[in-house]
Motif scaffolding. Structure first.
Motif, short mmCIF file in Angstrom:
data_model
loop_
_atom_site.label_atom_id
_atom_site.label_comp_id
_atom_site.label_asym_id
_atom_site.label_seq_id
_atom_site.Cartn_x
_atom_site.Cartn_y
_atom_site.Cartn_z
N PHE A 353 0.84 -1.19 0.00
CA PHE A 353 0.00 0.00 0.00
C PHE A 353 0.88 1.24 0.00
O PHE A 353 1.73 1.40 0.88
CB PHE A 353 -0.88 0.05 1.26
N THR A 354 0.67 2.14 -0.95
CA THR A 354 1.35 3.42 -0.95
C THR A 354 0.41 4.47 -1.50
O THR A 354 -0.43 4.18 -2.36
CB THR A 354 2.66 3.36 -1.77
N HIS A 387 -8.92 6.25 -6.46
CA HIS A 387 -9.13 7.69 -6.40
C HIS A 387 -10.21 7.94 -5.35
O HIS A 387 -11.39 8.09 -5.67
CB HIS A 387 -9.57 8.23 -7.77
N LEU A 388 -9.81 7.96 -4.10
CA LEU A 388 -10.75 8.13 -2.99
C LEU A 388 -11.00 9.62 -2.76
O LEU A 388 -10.11 10.45 -2.96
CB LEU A 388 -10.21 7.46 -1.73
N ALA A 389 -12.20 9.93 -2.31
CA ALA A 389 -12.57 11.33 -2.10
C ALA A 389 -11.76 11.93 -0.96
O ALA A 389 -11.74 11.38 0.16
CB ALA A 389 -14.06 11.44 -1.80
N THR A 399 -8.74 3.52 5.92
CA THR A 399 -9.64 2.38 6.12
C THR A 399 -10.11 1.80 4.80
O THR A 399 -10.10 0.58 4.60
CB THR A 399 -10.85 2.81 6.97
N LEU A 400 -10.52 2.67 3.87
CA LEU A 400 -11.00 2.18 2.58
C LEU A 400 -9.88 1.57 1.76
O LEU A 400 -10.10 0.61 1.01
CB LEU A 400 -11.67 3.32 1.81
N SER A 401 -8.66 2.09 1.89
CA SER A 401 -7.52 1.49 1.20
C SER A 401 -7.35 0.04 1.62
O SER A 401 -7.12 -0.86 0.79
CB SER A 401 -6.24 2.29 1.48
N VAL A 402 -7.45 -0.20 2.91
CA VAL A 402 -7.34 -1.56 3.43
C VAL A 402 -8.44 -2.44 2.85
O VAL A 402 -8.20 -3.58 2.42
CB VAL A 402 -7.41 -1.56 4.97
N GLN A 403 -9.67 -1.93 2.82
CA GLN A 403 -10.79 -2.73 2.32
C GLN A 403 -10.63 -3.05 0.85
O GLN A 403 -10.92 -4.18 0.41
CB GLN A 403 -12.11 -2.00 2.57
N TYR A 404 -10.17 -2.10 0.05
CA TYR A 404 -9.97 -2.38 -1.37
C TYR A 404 -8.80 -3.34 -1.58
O TYR A 404 -8.82 -4.13 -2.54
CB TYR A 404 -9.78 -1.09 -2.15
N GLY A 405 -7.80 -3.30 -0.71
CA GLY A 405 -6.75 -4.29 -0.77
C GLY A 405 -7.28 -5.68 -0.47
O GLY A 405 -6.94 -6.66 -1.16
N LEU A 406 -8.12 -5.80 0.54
CA LEU A 406 -8.75 -7.08 0.84
C LEU A 406 -9.60 -7.55 -0.33
O LEU A 406 -9.65 -8.75 -0.64
CB LEU A 406 -9.62 -6.94 2.09
N GLN A 407 -10.28 -6.61 -1.00
CA GLN A 407 -11.10 -6.99 -2.13
C GLN A 407 -10.26 -7.55 -3.28
O GLN A 407 -10.66 -8.51 -3.95
CB GLN A 407 -11.90 -5.78 -2.62
#
Length: 415
Positions: A353-354, A387-389, A399-407
């Protein structure tokens, strides 16, 4: 049947904390076909709470009083409810003995007022607190039910699930058969998701479809009333199939308490694969999320938090010059982080993640720009740009970065 939820707490009235308990209880009551038609918030002032309870009893048959069951001076709920209903308080001696033993075991000084946490309404039924000290209470008076519940969300939710809901189901026989199922999605805005679901199910009748936005998912609840269980389940199955024909790429499972982390850990266990991670903007949040799942030790040995460019190079073996050439916030760096951590710990999967959590920009990239790299042994490394808001804030971006990584991992595991 009208129900009312009374939330007690000066900190709620002043906006110092968010009242998650009322929303949680309202959802649970709706599932039981006992909707909370009224919801009231009041501060820790006995006279005002007494007036609110009396008013609730004029318009609701089921009244919940939530919060204020601690041992301090501002915890006035149980004695105020007792005075309002004209009953005394009594002590559950078994629970009081347990509290005393707990304090002794933890070597904490006990104050005399701690006995209040073992008291409940005389003539009522104490409600067990599975994760805390204070008892709740269920009392029936003049054909109405008054329920007193604790304030801390962990205690509140545990008591609702384990002590309250069984009593509600036993006491209120509405004659209605309610069958429901919760679908979990990630990666679609709620408005778009529900619009597409509405289109997919426009020919279906007799089923309610509602959505709830959670921090890590969008939950869609399918509810059928007044049908035998077999018929209701068949209808829900048919509707779910229609929905997933449109939304399967964003679906990750069924259940009220399901998390994507739980699903990923279970799939990794089934495959006997191990996972590691290298994190920059998420600062260990991905690894913490994985470790929050029971059994994570079967699939996770450790990982890396490499916030600075120098740490990425030294700990992960990223080639000198790669970051200088492409930048920290890049597909190339995310891929190198994923590959580096996977090779260092010799795991099947490595994820990197970066990006920019914000609020400031980095390398001319605005907050919310995130790259996730996924390296799987024997497969080409993949990267995805998010491209998160920026307006959602630093913590939500992480938090959302983690979730999209899990996805990303979930989709690979499901192939």
């Amino acid at each position: 049947m009208d129900a009312e939820i009374i939330s007690v707490g000066t900190e709620i009235v002043l906006g110092q904390i968010v009242n998650t308990n009322a929303a949680y209880l309202a959802r649970k009551l709706t599932q039981l076909d006992l909707p909370a038609t009224y919801q009231t918030t009041v501060d820790d002032q006995p006279q005002r709470l007494e007036r609110v309870i009396n008013h609730a009893l004029t318009r609701a048959q089921l009244v919940f009083v939530c919060g204020g069951l601690g041992p301090t001076a501002d915890d006035i709920t149980m004695p105020t409810v007792a005075r309002t209903l004209g009953v005394d308080l009594q002590t559950d001696n078994q629970h009081w003995n347990w509290i005393q033993q707990t304090f002794k075991q933890r070597q904490i000084k006990m104050e005399p007022d701690n006995i209040r946490q073992a008291q409940y309404l005389k003539g009522g039924t104490p409600l067990k607190n599975p994760v805390g000290l204070a008892l709740g209470c269920w009392d029936e008076i003049n054909g109405k039910v008054v329920v007193v519940l604790p304030g801390p969300p962990a205690e509140f939710q545990a008591m609702v699930e384990e002590s309250l809901i069984p009593k509600l189901k036993e006491h209120f026989q509405t004659g209605k058969q309610i069958t429901s199922r919760t679908l979990n999605f990630l990666g679609r805005p709620e408005s778009q998701l529900m619009s597409e679901i509405q289109e997919a199910t426009q020919n279906e009748t007799g089923i309610s479809i509602t959505s709830y936005v959670q921090p890590t998912a969008i939950q869609v609840r399918l509810t059928v009333r007044d049908l035998p269980k077999k018929e209701a389940t068949a209808k829900i199955n048919r509707v779910q199939k229609s929905i997933l024909a449109f939304e399967k790429p964003y679906f990750f499972g069924v259940g009220d308490d399901l998390t994507l982390a739980n699903v990923v850990v279970e799939l990794l266990k089934e495959k006997n694969w191990k996972l590691t991670a290298a994190e920059s903007l998420t600062g260990g949040m991905f690894q913490s999320t994985i470790c929050s799942v029971p059994g994570a030790s079967n699939i996770f040995d450790g990982g890396f938090v490499t916030y600075a460019a120098s740490a990425k190079e030294e700990l992960l073996g990223i080639p000198n010059g790669l970051i200088d050439r492409y930048g920290v916030v890049s597909s190339e760096t995310a891929a190198a982080m994923a590959e580096g951590c996977r090779q260092k710990l010799n795991t099947k999967i490595g994820i990197g993640f970066t990006g920019v959590a914000g609020p400031d920009a980095l390398e001319n990239h605005p907050a919310g720009t995130v790259w996730v790299g996924l390296a799987i042994e024997g497969q080409p490394t993949k990267t995805v740009q998010l491209h998160l808001a920026s307006y959602i804030g630093r913590q939500a971006i992480r938090t959302l970065s983690v979730q999209y990584g899990l996805q990303m991992i979930y989709r690979e595991l499901k192939k």
